[in-house]
Design a protein around this motif. Structure first.
Motif, PDB file in Angstrom:
ATOM      1  N   THR A 121      43.997  28.639  14.847  1.00  0.00           N
ATOM      2  CA  THR A 121      44.547  27.672  13.894  1.00  0.00           C
ATOM      3  C   THR A 121      44.662  28.293  12.518  1.00  0.00           C
ATOM      4  OG1 THR A 121      43.503  25.844  15.111  1.00  0.00           O
ATOM      5  CG2 THR A 121      44.309  25.366  12.900  1.00  0.00           C
ATOM      6  N   ALA A 122      45.838  28.158  11.920  1.00  0.00           N
ATOM      7  CA  ALA A 122      46.077  28.576  10.536  1.00  0.00           C
ATOM      8  C   ALA A 122      45.989  27.332   9.656  1.00  0.00           C
ATOM      9  CB  ALA A 122      47.437  29.245  10.406  1.00  0.00           C
ATOM     10  N   PHE A 123      45.027  27.321   8.741  1.00  0.00           N
ATOM     11  CA  PHE A 123      44.802  26.168   7.878  1.00  0.00           C
ATOM     12  C   PHE A 123      45.351  26.414   6.474  1.00  0.00           C
ATOM     13  CE2 PHE A 123      41.410  25.563  11.000  1.00  0.00           C
ATOM     14  CZ  PHE A 123      41.574  24.221  11.299  1.00  0.00           C
ATOM     15  N   THR A 124      45.932  25.374   5.915  1.00  0.00           N
ATOM     16  CA  THR A 124      46.302  25.337   4.511  1.00  0.00           C
ATOM     17  C   THR A 124      45.356  24.359   3.818  1.00  0.00           C
ATOM     18  OG1 THR A 124      48.627  25.766   5.002  1.00  0.00           O
ATOM     19  CG2 THR A 124      48.115  24.828   2.840  1.00  0.00           C
ATOM     20  N   PHE A 125      44.597  24.847   2.848  1.00  0.00           N
ATOM     21  CA  PHE A 125      43.691  23.997   2.080  1.00  0.00           C
ATOM     22  C   PHE A 125      44.332  23.657   0.738  1.00  0.00           C
ATOM     23  CE2 PHE A 125      40.715  25.214   5.227  1.00  0.00           C
ATOM     24  CZ  PHE A 125      39.636  24.350   5.147  1.00  0.00           C
ATOM     25  N   GLY A 126      44.142  22.430   0.313  1.00  0.00           N
ATOM     26  CA  GLY A 126      44.646  21.974  -0.973  1.00  0.00           C
ATOM     27  C   GLY A 126      43.936  20.693  -1.351  1.00  0.00           C
ATOM     28  N   HIS A 127      44.456  20.015  -2.339  1.00  0.00           N
ATOM     29  CA  HIS A 127      43.850  18.767  -2.795  1.00  0.00           C
ATOM     30  C   HIS A 127      44.530  17.587  -2.112  1.00  0.00           C
ATOM     31  CE1 HIS A 127      41.443  20.744  -5.873  1.00  0.00           C
ATOM     32  NE2 HIS A 127      42.503  21.490  -6.137  1.00  0.00           N
ATOM     33  N   LEU A 128      43.723  16.648  -1.644  1.00  0.00           N
ATOM     34  CA  LEU A 128      44.256  15.470  -0.960  1.00  0.00           C
ATOM     35  C   LEU A 128      45.091  14.624  -1.910  1.00  0.00           C
ATOM     36  CD1 LEU A 128      41.098  14.489   1.094  1.00  0.00           C
ATOM     37  CD2 LEU A 128      43.198  15.532   1.967  1.00  0.00           C
ATOM     38  N   ASP A 129      46.022  13.891  -1.333  1.00  0.00           N
ATOM     39  CA  ASP A 129      46.954  13.059  -2.111  1.00  0.00           C
ATOM     40  C   ASP A 129      46.340  11.669  -2.283  1.00  0.00           C
ATOM     41  OD1 ASP A 129      49.139  12.136  -3.422  1.00  0.00           O
ATOM     42  OD2 ASP A 129      50.561  12.478  -1.809  1.00  0.00           O
ATOM     43  N   ASP A 130      45.445  11.554  -3.255  1.00  0.00           N
ATOM     44  CA  ASP A 130      44.698  10.309  -3.415  1.00  0.00           C
ATOM     45  C   ASP A 130      45.361   9.316  -4.369  1.00  0.00           C
ATOM     46  OD1 ASP A 130      42.676  11.018  -1.645  1.00  0.00           O
ATOM     47  OD2 ASP A 130      41.576  12.115  -3.191  1.00  0.00           O
ATOM     48  N   GLY A 131      46.484   9.679  -4.982  1.00  0.00           N
ATOM     49  CA  GLY A 131      47.158   8.764  -5.898  1.00  0.00           C
ATOM     50  C   GLY A 131      48.021   7.756  -5.163  1.00  0.00           C
ATOM     51  N   GLU A 132      48.578   6.842  -5.897  1.00  0.00           N
ATOM     52  CA  GLU A 132      49.480   5.850  -5.316  1.00  0.00           C
ATOM     53  C   GLU A 132      50.781   6.523  -4.910  1.00  0.00           C
ATOM     54  OE1 GLU A 132      49.203   2.607  -4.547  1.00  0.00           O
ATOM     55  OE2 GLU A 132      47.071   2.795  -5.013  1.00  0.00           O
ATOM     56  N   PRO A 133      51.262   6.299  -3.694  1.00  0.00           N
ATOM     57  CA  PRO A 133      52.505   6.948  -3.260  1.00  0.00           C
ATOM     58  C   PRO A 133      53.722   6.382  -3.983  1.00  0.00           C
ATOM     59  CG  PRO A 133      51.732   5.403  -1.594  1.00  0.00           C
ATOM     60  CD  PRO A 133      50.645   5.483  -2.631  1.00  0.00           C
ATOM     61  N   LEU A 134      54.712   7.236  -4.192  1.00  0.00           N
ATOM     62  CA  LEU A 134      55.974   6.793  -4.775  1.00  0.00           C
ATOM     63  C   LEU A 134      56.791   5.993  -3.764  1.00  0.00           C
ATOM     64  CD1 LEU A 134      57.035  10.065  -6.642  1.00  0.00           C
ATOM     65  CD2 LEU A 134      55.904   8.033  -7.593  1.00  0.00           C
ATOM     66  N   TYR A 135      56.604   6.323  -2.483  1.00  0.00           N
ATOM     67  CA  TYR A 135      57.314   5.612  -1.411  1.00  0.00           C
ATOM     68  C   TYR A 135      56.437   5.616  -0.174  1.00  0.00           C
ATOM     69  CZ  TYR A 135      60.486   4.719   2.474  1.00  0.00           C
ATOM     70  OH  TYR A 135      61.065   4.210   3.612  1.00  0.00           O
ATOM     71  N   ALA A 136      56.206   4.455   0.397  1.00  0.00           N
ATOM     72  CA  ALA A 136      55.400   4.339   1.615  1.00  0.00           C
ATOM     73  C   ALA A 136      55.790   3.058   2.334  1.00  0.00           C
ATOM     74  CB  ALA A 136      53.913   4.336   1.284  1.00  0.00           C
ATOM     75  N   PRO A 137      56.552   3.149   3.429  1.00  0.00           N
ATOM     76  CA  PRO A 137      56.930   1.944   4.166  1.00  0.00           C
ATOM     77  C   PRO A 137      55.713   1.266   4.771  1.00  0.00           C
ATOM     78  CG  PRO A 137      57.483   3.922   5.410  1.00  0.00           C
ATOM     79  CD  PRO A 137      57.057   4.376   4.060  1.00  0.00           C
ATOM     80  N   GLU A 138      55.726  -0.049   4.805  1.00  0.00           N
ATOM     81  CA  GLU A 138      54.610  -0.794   5.371  1.00  0.00           C
ATOM     82  C   GLU A 138      54.759  -0.872   6.891  1.00  0.00           C
ATOM     83  OE1 GLU A 138      53.947  -4.565   3.618  1.00  0.00           O
ATOM     84  OE2 GLU A 138      54.041  -3.817   1.557  1.00  0.00           O
ATOM     85  N   HIS A 139      53.633  -0.770   7.564  1.00  0.00           N
ATOM     86  CA  HIS A 139      53.606  -0.890   9.022  1.00  0.00           C
ATOM     87  C   HIS A 139      52.976  -2.241   9.369  1.00  0.00           C
ATOM     88  CE1 HIS A 139      54.754   3.357   9.726  1.00  0.00           C
ATOM     89  NE2 HIS A 139      54.127   3.544   8.587  1.00  0.00           N
ATOM     90  N   THR A 140      53.734  -3.279   9.105  1.00  0.00           N
ATOM     91  CA  THR A 140      53.203  -4.632   9.253  1.00  0.00           C
ATOM     92  C   THR A 140      53.303  -5.148  10.675  1.00  0.00           C
ATOM     93  OG1 THR A 140      55.377  -5.508   8.621  1.00  0.00           O
ATOM     94  CG2 THR A 140      53.756  -5.212   6.864  1.00  0.00           C
ATOM     95  N   ASP A 141      53.974  -4.401  11.567  1.00  0.00           N
ATOM     96  CA  ASP A 141      54.145  -4.893  12.934  1.00  0.00           C
ATOM     97  C   ASP A 141      52.937  -4.608  13.814  1.00  0.00           C
ATOM     98  OD1 ASP A 141      54.670  -2.175  12.753  1.00  0.00           O
ATOM     99  OD2 ASP A 141      55.940  -2.169  14.533  1.00  0.00           O
ATOM    100  N   MET A 142      52.004  -3.810  13.334  1.00  0.00           N
ATOM    101  CA  MET A 142      50.818  -3.469  14.122  1.00  0.00           C
ATOM    102  C   MET A 142      49.590  -4.081  13.486  1.00  0.00           C
ATOM    103  SD  MET A 142      49.404   0.287  15.268  1.00  0.00           S
ATOM    104  CE  MET A 142      48.065   0.430  16.459  1.00  0.00           C
TER     105      MET A 142
END
Length: 289
Positions: A121-142
């Motif tokens: 496995t080749a891993f890329t380490f970085g900082h997690l995206d903990d801020g509010e997303p600019l775009y994120a569709p809701e998955h309200t059907d589940m």
């Protein structure tokens, strides 16, 4: 929906991620030993997502030993090749740092058993995206948690094969899993998964658990009547953020099921509906008997 856990204080997945250093790091190389219990198996072989998450724990261990200032970085991407199918038990990890950067670090991990390379496995380490997303569709059907008619793995024929259900709570959406009734349907499946209390209490373990969960769906080709082992050719896994406590929702779909190969994308949402992990894999299609 409240489900009783008889061993809620255990942390079985944390044990998978607990490693012993077998040689002091030198020249950007580290070596570690671990144990993957037979709980983390599908049939007789170790579950692929579990091996990726455990390899990520080894990579993180060496990265922090190389520079403690990198402790806040997480394995945000992993590209895995499965060279062999390990048995449960003792495994070793050979880890090599490829790049150290302020935003991105690259680390390679090879899972070894009985002297043979099994998963690379080749891993890329970085900082997690903990801020509010600019775009994120809701998955309200589940639903955010498994409904009363969801299929619990424990005590079912699915649980006889997917032993992971002994180390976490796992439910399958019967309305999408048409193969359960001997019917066929779209190549898509939905699941709910929740770590035991001890694993959920540790933020780092719960993040690695989410990476593992991104490989938890049965092959979606089962809804087309193709059952059996579907060997993964290659898998890419992303960790977007640490999950909130509670149930993880897993949605698996395919863009094409060919005559020899099929792809499968898995999306993992936490109890708030946020995307916490994703995966995409190419696998060999089980042939009808």
């Amino acid at each position: 929906m409240t489900l009783e856990l008889t061993e809620s204080t255990l942390a079985p997945f944390a044990a998978v991620c607990t490693l012993t250093e077998t040689a002091a790091p030198a020249d950007g190389v580290g070596r570690y030993a671990g144990v993957i219990d037979d709980v983390w198996t599908i049939g007789t072989k170790v579950h692929g997502g579990t091996m990726v998450a455990a390899s990520a724990a080894a990579a993180a261990r060496l990265l922090r030993a190389t520079d403690p200032a990198l402790a806040e970085m997480a394995p945000i991407a992993a590209s895995s090749d499965f060279l062999g199918a390990p048995d449960p038990g003792a495994v070793d990890y050979e880890v090599r740092v490829r790049k150290i950067g302020r935003q991105i670090c690259l680390v390679d991990t090879t899972l070894v058993q009985d002297g043979r390379d099994r998963v690379r496995t080749a891993f890329t380490f970085g900082h997690l995206d903990d801020g509010e997303p600019l775009y994120a569709p809701e998955h309200t059907d589940m639903p955010a948690e498994p409904p009363a008619d969801a299929l619990g793995y424990q005590g079912s024929p699915m649980g006889d094969i997917v032993h992971v259900a002994q180390g976490a709570e796992l439910f399958l959406d019967k309305s999408w899993a048409r193969f359960l009734d001997g019917a066929q349907g779209e190549p898509r499946l939905r699941l709910w998964m929740r770590p035991l209390a001890g694993d959920q209490a540790d933020p780092e373990v719960s993040a690695l658990f989410a990476m593992m969960a991104a490989d938890m769906s049965p092959p979606v080709s089962m809804n087309l009547g193709h059952f059996g082992w579907a060997p993964t050719v290659q898998m890419t896994t992303y960790l977007r953020r640490r999950p909130a406590p509670g149930w993880l929702r897993i949605v698996a779909v395919s863009h094409e099921v060919g005559g020899r190969l099929f792809d499968e994308d898995q999306l993992v949402l936490d109890s708030t509906g946020a995307i916490v992990a994703q995966s995409r894999q190419l696998a060999l299609l089980p042939q009808r008997r």
